[in-house]
Design a protein around this motif. Structure first.
Motif, short mmCIF file in Angstrom:
data_model
loop_
_atom_site.label_atom_id
_atom_site.label_comp_id
_atom_site.label_asym_id
_atom_site.label_seq_id
_atom_site.Cartn_x
_atom_site.Cartn_y
_atom_site.Cartn_z
N THR A 117 -13.26 39.46 -37.10
CA THR A 117 -13.52 38.33 -38.01
C THR A 117 -12.71 37.10 -37.60
O THR A 117 -11.90 36.59 -38.37
CB THR A 117 -13.18 38.72 -39.46
OG1 THR A 117 -11.81 39.14 -39.51
CG2 THR A 117 -14.07 39.84 -39.96
N THR A 154 -13.73 34.11 -37.18
CA THR A 154 -14.24 32.84 -37.72
C THR A 154 -14.27 32.90 -39.24
O THR A 154 -14.27 33.98 -39.84
CB THR A 154 -15.67 32.55 -37.21
OG1 THR A 154 -16.57 33.53 -37.74
CG2 THR A 154 -15.72 32.58 -35.69
N GLU A 196 -16.77 32.19 -41.12
CA GLU A 196 -18.03 32.76 -41.56
C GLU A 196 -17.97 34.28 -41.56
O GLU A 196 -18.39 34.93 -42.54
CB GLU A 196 -19.16 32.28 -40.65
CG GLU A 196 -19.50 30.81 -40.78
CD GLU A 196 -18.47 29.90 -40.11
OE1 GLU A 196 -17.67 30.40 -39.29
OE2 GLU A 196 -18.46 28.70 -40.42
N THR A 197 -17.45 34.87 -40.48
CA THR A 197 -17.37 36.34 -40.42
C THR A 197 -16.36 36.88 -41.42
O THR A 197 -16.58 37.94 -42.02
CB THR A 197 -17.01 36.80 -39.00
OG1 THR A 197 -15.79 36.14 -38.57
CG2 THR A 197 -18.12 36.44 -38.01
N ALA A 249 -17.92 36.66 -45.01
CA ALA A 249 -18.97 37.67 -45.18
C ALA A 249 -18.37 39.06 -45.36
O ALA A 249 -18.84 39.85 -46.19
CB ALA A 249 -19.91 37.64 -43.98
N ALA A 296 -16.35 30.65 -48.53
CA ALA A 296 -15.52 30.05 -47.47
C ALA A 296 -14.45 29.15 -48.05
O ALA A 296 -13.37 28.99 -47.47
CB ALA A 296 -16.42 29.26 -46.51
N ASP A 356 -14.16 25.88 -45.98
CA ASP A 356 -15.50 25.29 -46.00
C ASP A 356 -15.51 23.84 -45.57
O ASP A 356 -16.54 23.16 -45.66
CB ASP A 356 -16.11 25.41 -47.40
CG ASP A 356 -15.32 24.61 -48.44
OD1 ASP A 356 -14.11 24.41 -48.24
OD2 ASP A 356 -15.93 24.19 -49.45
#
Length: 566
Positions: free
Chosen positions: A263, A265, A267-268, A271, A277, A300
């Motif tokens: 992970t 990033t 985003e990862t 999720a 975010a 974000d």
């Protein structure tokens, strides 16, 4: 009697097609209409029509500068480099500064702006508070070695600019000079017919306590500004400030490290953990004058690197490289967190307020931490507004939603203070008999850039469409026919010019269709067609902006044009 320009003798060649590299409407149309031609990358030749428009903009600028007591001078464009080195701007400008050496080895630059030289000139001429306040200005060619000149005359390596400088004995006087210029700029752009916004801005390498930009909204603009429909707030996005109240950090549990393989990033990570975010803390690593620095923002949001560079100027800012990571094995790419960072300065967006808790890197591979509380688990060395501003972000003045737009910077005014007078030790005899350090303001208008901005804002699908104040002529007379129409058009052009109207007359032996196309492309405010009904004493008057037309007696043309044009 005003001037008549006959197209049969003018140095003018219009083009059917735009240059292949033209990215903006002003670039395409100024070239197609025969106003400018490219000499080299970022360097432009102003042809007769273009020079007229350029001179008209300069005339309005000059009139309004004179009206506030400005005194015009002309400084050299080739300047000794030592004066820029004394102020520190030789280093601050970096590669933007054109540098050269003469045959004797003396170092020079081509002036990008003239604060240093104006301070030296004023220092020689002004010795007492009785000599102040004073405003000096010039309209001159400037030079900047742009890495990628583009958009025609909007971003060139050589450009025409009005730069003025105020000199006052105290800050109260500087405030008055600043307001004089602010009002003059409003009158200038109002007269030119330009749609503009006055926006708070960052002073950057220029220095000073306050600056404002005059931005012309346009899709081709390179600046992004934010304004608030609710209260009228307006600022370059680089100058938008965020205020966040501290939170109660005691409500958060203890810091907890969690396994998060694969992970690296936001985003990862979001999720995997099932969190937004915005609950994560992104830590961007940069170098500031070679020193690794971390910049924290909500996950974000994105870091505005241009804004960061402006806020840290004159320091040089760059993203970290693989080589930088190799020298710091404790910095784990994709898993950096602010807690426990050693020897790394930590800058943060104001949203990372004391008491706020975040999910962020744990400084170990495949590991993050939750409940990482600002002020408890890590400290912020300095807060900077460095996120990219978005539509709907809260207005710093009233809390309403901001809206974003693109714009062209056509003017910038600065309260410089004493940065440049300190560099040359510019003192005058004060009212109390003691030396008083002079304080300065700096005020710029991009004259050639304003031409492009006007073209961007007023052009339509047929071509340019100039406001009268800057247009190369008041009326474009088109002889639509044969010898009879041509002679009548020339005779009418004489009467129009005798009344004081500036005239272009198309007396070329070309078809009416070609002439009408060129008239619309060139963009003079009124088009007067001398066609088939001239035998009846009737001509056609067209409004270039609205496209409306009316027939009227030839004998009424002079009066009607003066009524229309004011």
């Amino acid at each position: 009697m005003a001037e008549i320009r006959r197209m049969s003798t003018m140095t003018l060649k219009t083009l059917r097609d735009a240059p292949g590299d033209a990215e903006t409407a002003s670039h395409r149309l100024l070239v197609r209409a025969g106003y400018v031609r490219r000499a080299a990358a970022g360097m432009w030749t102003w042809l007769p029509l273009g020079k007229r428009v350029l001179d008209n903009v300069a005339r309005v600028v000059r009139e309004e500068m004179d009206a506030i007591g400005g005194q015009e001078v002309q400084l050299p464009a080739l300047l000794p480099r030592e004066v820029y080195e004394a102020s520190g701007r030789a280093e601050e400008y970096g590669d933007l500064l054109f540098r050269l050496t003469d045959r004797k080895g003396a170092a020079f630059v081509l002036g990008p702006t003239h604060e240093e030289l104006f301070a030296l000139v004023a220092q020689e001429q002004m010795t007492s508070y009785r000599d102040l306040p004073a405003i000096l200005y010039q309209i001159q060619t400037k030079y900047r070695d742009e890495a990628r000149p583009r958009s025609g005359v909007l971003r060139g390596r050589e450009f025409q600019m009005k730069d003025s400088y105020s000199f006052d004995v105290d800050d109260k006087g500087l405030a008055a000079s600043y307001e004089l210029h602010r009002g003059a700029y409003q009158r200038i752009f109002d007269r030119l017919g330009l749609d503009y916004r006055i926006c708070s801005a960052i002073s950057g390498a220029m220095g000073g306590s306050e600056s404002e930009e005059f931005l012309a909204p346009a899709a081709a603009g390179e600046d992004t500004f934010a304004d608030c429909p609710a209260c009228g707030f307006a600022a370059n996005t680089e100058a938008v400030r965020t205020t966040v109240a501290p939170a109660d950090g005691s409500a958060h549990g203890p810091l907890e490290e969690i396994d998060t393989p694969g992970t690296p990033t936001i985003e990862t990570l979001a999720a995997r953990l099932g969190v937004p975010a915005s609950a994560t803390l992104k830590n961007l690593l940069v170098t500031v004058d070679g020193e690794i620095t971390a910049v924290g923002v909500p996950g974000d949001r994105e870091v505005d690197l241009g804004k960061l560079a402006e806020l840290l100027a004159p320091a040089q800012v760059a993203l970290v490289t693989a080589e930088d990571f190799a020298t710091r094995p404790d910095l784990v790419r994709g898993y950096v967190g602010p807690q426990g960072l050693a020897g790394v300065r930590y800058l943060a967006d104001p949203r990372i307020a004391p008491g706020t808790a975040w999910v962020t890197g744990a400084n170990r591979p495949d590991t993050h931490a939750r409940n990482v509380v600002c002020g408890r688990d890590f400290e912020v060395d300095a807060y900077l507004d460095v996120v990219v501003v978005r539509d709907g972000d809260p207005c710093p003045a009233c809390g309403g939603g901001l809206r974003l737009g693109r714009a062209i910077e056509v003017g910038h005014i600065f309260r410089l203070g004493r940065k440049y007078t300190d560099a040359c030790r510019f003192d005058v005899l004060g009212r109390d008999g003691r030396p008083a350090r002079v304080t300065m303001g700096s005020y710029g208008i991009g004259v050639s850039r304003t031409v492009a901005a006007l073209a961007e804002q007023t052009a339509d699908d047929k071509g340019l469409c100039w406001p009268r104040e800057v247009a190369p002529a008041d009326v474009h007379v088109v002889a639509a026919g044969k010898a009879v129409q041509t002679q009548a058009a020339l005779a009418l052009a004489e009467r129009l010019a005798e009344s004081g109207l500036r005239v272009i007359v198309d007396d070329r032996p070309l078809s009416p269709g070609v002439k009408f196309t060129d008239a619309e492309l060139i963009g003079v405010p009124r088009i007067l067609v001398v066609g088939r009904r001239i035998g009846e004493g009737i001509v056609e008057l067209r409004d270039r902006r609205t496209g409306t037309s009316t027939e009227l007696p030839e004998t009424d043309a002079v009066q009607r044009l003066w009524e229309d044009l004011g």
